[in-house]
Design a protein around this motif. Structure first.
Motif, PDB file in Angstrom:
ATOM      1  N   ASP A   1       2.640   5.571  -5.544  1.00 58.04           N
ATOM      2  CA  ASP A   1       3.754   4.722  -5.979  1.00 58.04           C
ATOM      3  C   ASP A   1       5.007   4.962  -5.141  1.00 58.04           C
ATOM      4  O   ASP A   1       5.642   4.008  -4.662  1.00 58.04           O
ATOM      5  CB  ASP A   1       4.061   4.978  -7.456  1.00 58.04           C
ATOM      6  N   GLU A   2       5.353   6.221  -4.951  1.00 59.88           N
ATOM      7  CA  GLU A   2       6.605   6.533  -4.271  1.00 59.88           C
ATOM      8  C   GLU A   2       6.575   6.148  -2.786  1.00 59.88           C
ATOM      9  O   GLU A   2       7.612   5.805  -2.212  1.00 59.88           O
ATOM     10  CB  GLU A   2       6.940   8.013  -4.421  1.00 59.88           C
ATOM     11  N   TRP A   3       5.402   6.207  -2.183  1.00 60.69           N
ATOM     12  CA  TRP A   3       5.292   5.882  -0.770  1.00 60.69           C
ATOM     13  C   TRP A   3       4.709   4.492  -0.531  1.00 60.69           C
ATOM     14  O   TRP A   3       4.494   4.103   0.615  1.00 60.69           O
ATOM     15  CB  TRP A   3       4.461   6.935  -0.044  1.00 60.69           C
ATOM     16  N   ASP A   4       4.472   3.721  -1.616  1.00 61.28           N
ATOM     17  CA  ASP A   4       4.011   2.332  -1.514  1.00 61.28           C
ATOM     18  C   ASP A   4       2.838   2.221  -0.538  1.00 61.28           C
ATOM     19  O   ASP A   4       2.880   1.487   0.448  1.00 61.28           O
ATOM     20  CB  ASP A   4       5.170   1.436  -1.062  1.00 61.28           C
TER      21      ASP A   4
ATOM     22  N   ASP B   1      -0.289   1.317   1.433  1.00 59.17           N
ATOM     23  CA  ASP B   1      -1.106   0.131   1.732  1.00 59.17           C
ATOM     24  C   ASP B   1      -2.263   0.597   2.612  1.00 59.17           C
ATOM     25  O   ASP B   1      -2.099   0.798   3.821  1.00 59.17           O
ATOM     26  CB  ASP B   1      -0.263  -0.925   2.444  1.00 59.17           C
TER      27      ASP B   1
ATOM     28  N   LEU C   1       2.773   3.316   5.056  1.00 63.58           N
ATOM     29  CA  LEU C   1       3.594   3.839   3.968  1.00 63.58           C
ATOM     30  C   LEU C   1       4.934   3.103   3.904  1.00 63.58           C
ATOM     31  O   LEU C   1       5.203   2.201   4.700  1.00 63.58           O
ATOM     32  CB  LEU C   1       3.814   5.346   4.159  1.00 63.58           C
ATOM     33  N   ARG C   2       5.751   3.498   2.967  1.00 63.30           N
ATOM     34  CA  ARG C   2       7.026   2.826   2.718  1.00 63.30           C
ATOM     35  C   ARG C   2       7.930   2.813   3.944  1.00 63.30           C
ATOM     36  O   ARG C   2       8.774   1.919   4.093  1.00 63.30           O
ATOM     37  CB  ARG C   2       7.746   3.487   1.536  1.00 63.30           C
TER      38      ARG C   2
END
Length: 252
Positions: free
Chosen positions: A118-121, A123, A148-149
């Motif tokens: 969640d924190e680093w989104d 994909d 990542l994010r």
């Protein structure tokens, strides 16, 4: 058509490249770059078992005490390995967006994984897909390649050990990063994607940490030196000949 694939058998696996068995990255590192720190850890683990179980050991016959202490460090290692394998399997499913049934004893690790995702989104592009180097003849299985994010494409490995990742993880990550190809979900060869960053996600019952690693071409070259040492270690078993008879006996 010759096969290129990862073969799973029991808790282990092996790699076929163009129909020929090739060594895995972690095996090469284990045989070519032994961790001297493990010797100290094993000694400390056996000593702790002796002290903590002093009264229990005293009730055993001497030979049983010896056997109990001899296998103390392997029991700890194997227990940690089983936990790590289970966490890896759950993490892979979470990355794929699947629902998982979480054993109570692993709840903290799974929560840490979800928090990281969640924190680093995250994909995901590749989830534990086999990779191969045709030029250098090795195979391996990175845990995750994902954007990542920060917008960068990361090659990542999960770790669940007690003390976190060691610096020599760079060799493993570099080997994966500079592989030539990976196998997609249908088993077809695809060129290895360009990687911006590599790192290790240390999953614990109380949270996670993402550690970036230096794993450029220079580190990959060091990995190849390790491969040569591993090959020499295996080959030297055949260098020793049989003992010679004294000349007087040989001539008889």
């Amino acid at each position: 058509m010759t096969e290129t694939k990862r073969r799973n058998h029991g808790r282990g696996h092996s790699y076929l490249l163009d129909g020929e068995k090739v060594p895995g990255v972690t095996t090469l590192i284990k045989e070519g770059f032994p961790r001297t720190g493990l010797v100290k850890w094993a000694a400390e683990t056996v000593a702790a078992r002796a002290v903590d179980g002093w009264d229990e050991l005293a009730e055993l016959p001497v030979s049983e005490r010896l056997r109990t202490l001899e296998k103390a460090h392997t029991e700890v290692r194997d227990s940690a390995g089983v936990r790590g394998t289970r966490v890896h399997a759950l993490a892979d499913r979470l990355v794929r967006g699947e629902e998982v049934d979480v054993p109570e004893e692993l709840a903290g690790h799974v929560e840490a994984c979800v928090k990281f995702l969640d924190e680093w989104d995250v994909d995901a592009l590749m989830v534990e897909r086999p990779v191969f180097s045709r030029r250098h003849r090795y195979g391996g299985s990175p845990d995750l390649v994902a954007t990542l994010r920060d917008g960068k494409r990361w090659l990542l490995d999960w770790k669940t050990n007690a003390r976190g990742p060691y610096g020599d993880m760079a060799f493993q990550l570099a080997a994966y990063r500079y592989a030539d190809l990976f196998l997609d979900e249908d088993g077809h060869e695809q060129p290895m994607p360009e990687i911006d960053e590599v790192g290790v996600v240390w999953l614990r019952a109380d949270g996670y940490d993402l550690y970036p690693f230096e794993a450029g071409r220079d580190v990959h070259r060091q990995f190849l030196y390790i491969c040569q040492v591993a090959q020499a270690a295996a080959a030297c078993r055949d260098y020793k000949g049989d003992a010679l008879l004294p000349p007087s006996e040989a001539a008889a």
